[in-house]
Design a protein around this motif. Structure first.
Motif, short mmCIF file in Angstrom:
data_model
loop_
_atom_site.label_atom_id
_atom_site.label_comp_id
_atom_site.label_asym_id
_atom_site.label_seq_id
_atom_site.Cartn_x
_atom_site.Cartn_y
_atom_site.Cartn_z
N GLN A 94 -78.14 15.79 -7.57
CA GLN A 94 -76.89 15.61 -6.83
C GLN A 94 -76.77 14.18 -6.28
N ALA A 95 -77.85 13.70 -5.69
CA ALA A 95 -77.81 12.37 -5.08
C ALA A 95 -77.61 11.28 -6.13
N THR A 96 -78.27 11.42 -7.29
CA THR A 96 -78.16 10.41 -8.35
C THR A 96 -76.77 10.39 -8.96
N ILE A 97 -76.25 11.57 -9.30
CA ILE A 97 -74.90 11.65 -9.88
C ILE A 97 -73.87 11.06 -8.90
N ASP A 98 -74.02 11.38 -7.63
CA ASP A 98 -73.07 10.90 -6.63
C ASP A 98 -73.12 9.39 -6.48
N ILE A 99 -74.31 8.83 -6.38
CA ILE A 99 -74.42 7.39 -6.09
C ILE A 99 -74.08 6.53 -7.31
N VAL A 100 -74.42 6.98 -8.51
CA VAL A 100 -74.09 6.20 -9.71
C VAL A 100 -72.57 6.12 -9.86
N ARG A 101 -71.90 7.26 -9.68
CA ARG A 101 -70.44 7.28 -9.84
C ARG A 101 -69.74 6.51 -8.72
N LYS A 102 -70.33 6.54 -7.53
CA LYS A 102 -69.75 5.82 -6.40
C LYS A 102 -69.89 4.30 -6.56
N LEU A 103 -71.09 3.85 -6.92
CA LEU A 103 -71.35 2.41 -7.00
C LEU A 103 -70.83 1.78 -8.29
N ASP A 104 -70.83 2.57 -9.38
CA ASP A 104 -70.31 2.13 -10.67
C ASP A 104 -70.92 0.79 -11.11
N GLU A 105 -70.16 -0.29 -11.12
CA GLU A 105 -70.65 -1.58 -11.65
C GLU A 105 -71.81 -2.17 -10.85
N SER A 106 -71.97 -1.75 -9.61
CA SER A 106 -73.07 -2.29 -8.80
C SER A 106 -74.28 -1.35 -8.76
N TYR A 107 -74.22 -0.23 -9.52
CA TYR A 107 -75.37 0.67 -9.52
C TYR A 107 -76.59 -0.03 -10.12
N GLY A 108 -77.69 0.04 -9.40
CA GLY A 108 -78.92 -0.62 -9.83
C GLY A 108 -79.14 -1.95 -9.15
N SER A 109 -78.07 -2.53 -8.58
CA SER A 109 -78.21 -3.82 -7.89
C SER A 109 -78.98 -3.61 -6.59
N LEU A 110 -79.60 -4.70 -6.13
CA LEU A 110 -80.43 -4.62 -4.93
C LEU A 110 -79.78 -5.39 -3.78
N GLU A 111 -80.27 -5.15 -2.59
CA GLU A 111 -79.69 -5.78 -1.41
C GLU A 111 -79.82 -7.30 -1.45
N LYS A 112 -78.86 -7.98 -0.82
CA LYS A 112 -78.87 -9.44 -0.78
C LYS A 112 -80.16 -9.94 -0.13
N LYS A 113 -80.79 -10.92 -0.78
CA LYS A 113 -82.05 -11.47 -0.26
C LYS A 113 -81.83 -12.69 0.64
N HIS A 114 -80.64 -13.28 0.56
CA HIS A 114 -80.32 -14.50 1.32
C HIS A 114 -81.34 -15.60 1.00
N LYS A 115 -81.68 -15.68 -0.28
CA LYS A 115 -82.60 -16.71 -0.77
C LYS A 115 -82.00 -17.35 -2.02
N LYS A 116 -82.17 -18.68 -2.10
CA LYS A 116 -81.68 -19.38 -3.29
C LYS A 116 -82.80 -19.60 -4.28
N VAL A 117 -82.51 -19.33 -5.54
CA VAL A 117 -83.47 -19.52 -6.62
C VAL A 117 -82.87 -20.51 -7.63
#
Length: 573
Positions: A94-117
């Motif tokens: 339930q949690a996976t189906i809900d969050i993938v559909r909610k986030l869509d294009e950003s699913y799998g992305s991680l929180e901002k690190k506020h670091k430059k590479v």
């Protein structure tokens, strides 16, 4: 925000820590992924056996027996010194189906690190077209750029232009002194292919005639002295070649934010400051007028790192040190993508940066070269298979493969699909192998619609799109994912739930092949699900909606993953 599988893992770690504390010890909790059928996460008790004076099997039994009902852990099993954890499958579904559909294009992305590479890749000598042997650098570098951005980093992509070496000097000399009529016609109408002929002829003459070698060496020295006329002559020569290289890379959707010119660090005095600082460091020695650092004291064998020649001019590595000091002031992390033949030079630069107290040291991703079944290649000697040739052949082969399967499509549509398949197969076949392992590029692997290839994954995405065209599912529609109980459904959900973890692991280890192999696993499991679980003919309407949502989540994950690899997610094949 935390993803479902991350919450499960966090709960497992907390349970282990609490259990170890009850047993009277504390230590690092290392969670592993067990073999299939042995759970979803596993904890090995062997490191604690000596400390607790108990066999690992006994420790595992005691930890497992202390488990009580929890939110994310379904059950805990002790087996041969391991504690195996099984996720609460209904909750995960339930949690996976809900969050993938909610986030869509950003699913799998991680929180901002506020670091430059700053990621530097390709940086090939601008003397001719890129050849297949070096094709791994831009593809590996660009994929790392995409992964780092998705993982929350602010990324700048740089190409370091060597405009002071003997290679570009030979190119400039060749353009000035060689009659184009004496050269064989260019292999294609493209600036890098046109001008490489001058470089190859100049290189040949340089080997045969000492006076020409001296003339080209003089150009190099004038560059070092900051002779603006000579530097402009060289810039005029290499810029056209660089334009051709950029065109080739754009065919693979590879671009740069900044081109940093080597001579800029001579012009602004940075290189002179590096030389002065190294001489004063206490590590420098002089031999026949040339300054060097003895690498022996740094554990690098009997090598001497010369940072000036006997005539006082500097070397490429010296100027590279100035470049890295400049980068270190502008970023929190530095990533360099280099061929395995640069290992010694990279180590020398790193040691010099440590001596000079650099703010940030680069992490280097080394790669082995790509070969075709015929062997290695060289631009200097004119025995190269160029990246342009590889892409063209991929286009031709992909067109024929797609045409065999979809004779019903227009020629325009066939070409569009073939282009996406071709560039995808080139990128994927290179990125799916660990960077440090050799690659022999084989068409039967790259264009295999049934194996570990881009077309296989693209086809799975197209299949998901085809199902959803037949029956749509709205984003706001509520789905009862707990109805997804079939073995193939659960396996697919668990794989989708791991996508953010794969992104994180690929970023932290600089191994984009983890994403490629993960996508192959998802595509393979989706095919198993499609075979065993009817979607449009599921019978029960609620189950059909849940399966359609699972198809949509698979589509989203495959698309997001393919974008990380720089591959188009086709909706039709």
């Amino acid at each position: 925000m935390k993803y479902p599988f991350e919450l499960f893992k966090e709960e497992v770690e907390n349970f282990i820590r609490a259990s170890l504390k009850e047993l009277g010890c504390e230590g690092e909790v290392k969670i592993e992924t067990p073999p299939a059928g042995k759970g979803d996460l596993s904890f090995a008790c062997f490191p604690f056996s000596k400390l607790l004076k108990k066999p690992p099997e006994k420790i595992a039994d005691e930890i497992a027996s202390g488990f009580k009902e929890s939110e994310w852990i379904g059950k805990v099993v002790s087996e041969n010194g391991y504690v195996n954890f099984f996720v609460n499958e209904k909750r995960l579904a339930q949690a996976t189906i809900d969050i993938v559909r909610k986030l869509d294009e950003s699913y799998g992305s991680l929180e901002k690190k506020h670091k430059k590479v700053i990621i530097e890749h390709t940086s090939a000598n601008p003397t001719g077209p890129l050849h297949v042997g070096r094709a791994r650098n831009p593809i590996l570098g660009d994929t790392l750029v995409r992964i780092y951005r998705f993982a929350g980093y602010d990324v700048e992509v740089q190409f370091y232009v060597d405009d002071m070496g003997k290679q570009v000097a030979a190119l400039a000399w060749g353009i000035k002194n060689i009659d184009p009529a004496t050269l064989t016609p260019p292999s294609r109408d493209k600036p890098d292919h046109y001008f490489v002929r001058f470089y190859q002829k100049a290189y040949q003459l340089m080997q045969e005639k000492e006076e020409i070698d001296r003339e080209i060496s003089k150009i190099v020295k004038e560059c070092e002295r900051g002779n603006e006329e000579i530097l402009k002559m060289i810039e005029k020569a290499y810029m056209k070649v660089l334009d051709g290289i950029k065109q080739s890379l754009e065919r693979l959707d590879i671009r740069f934010d900044r081109f940093v010119v080597e001579s800029s660090f001579v012009r602004d005095g940075s290189v002179a400051k590096v030389v002065e600082a190294l001489i004063k460091s206490g590590y420098a020695r002089k031999e026949n007028g040339a300054w060097y650092i003895d690498m022996k004291s740094f554990g690098v064998g009997d090598k001497k790192f010369y940072f000036t020649r006997s005539d006082g001019t500097t070397l490429y590595a010296t100027r590279d040190i100035a470049y890295h000091l400049w980068k270190a002031e502008r970023a929190d992390m530095l990533i360099n993508v280099l061929g395995e033949d640069h290992k010694l030079e990279a180590k020398q630069v790193e040691i010099a940066l440590k001596i000079l107290g650099a703010k940030t040291l680069p992490k280097v991703v080394f790669y082995s070269f790509v070969t075709l079944p015929g062997g290695k290649m060289s631009t200097r000697k004119g025995r190269a298979v160029y990246l342009d040739d590889l892409i063209d052949e991929a286009m031709e082969r992909a067109y024929e493969e797609v045409k065999k399967r979809r004779a019903d499509l227009s020629d325009e549509k066939l070409k569009k699909i073939a282009e996406a398949v071709a560039t995808g197969c080139v990128r994927y076949n290179i990125i799916r192998i660990q960077p440090e392992k050799d690659i022999v590029f084989k068409w039967e692997d790259a264009l295999n619609f049934e194996g570990n290839s881009a077309p296989f994954i693209q086809y799975a995405h197209a299949r998901a799109c085809s199902i959803l065209r037949k029956e749509k599912i709205e984003r706001e529609e509520e789905i009862d994912a707990t109805l997804l109980e079939h073995e193939q459904e659960i396996k697919l959900i668990k794989l989708l739930a791991r996508f953010p973890e794969v992104v994180n692991d690929a970023c932290e280890s600089n191994r984009p092949n983890l994403v490629a192999n993960y996508l192959f696993d998802v595509a393979s499991q989706f095919n198993q699900f499609y075979r065993d679980c009817p979607v449009l003919r599921a019978g029960d309407e609620n189950l059909k909606r849940a399966r359609l949502a699972l198809v949509d989540c698979t589509r989203i994950t495959l698309r997001n993953g393919l974008q990380l690899l720089g591959i188009k997610a086709l909706e039709e094949m």
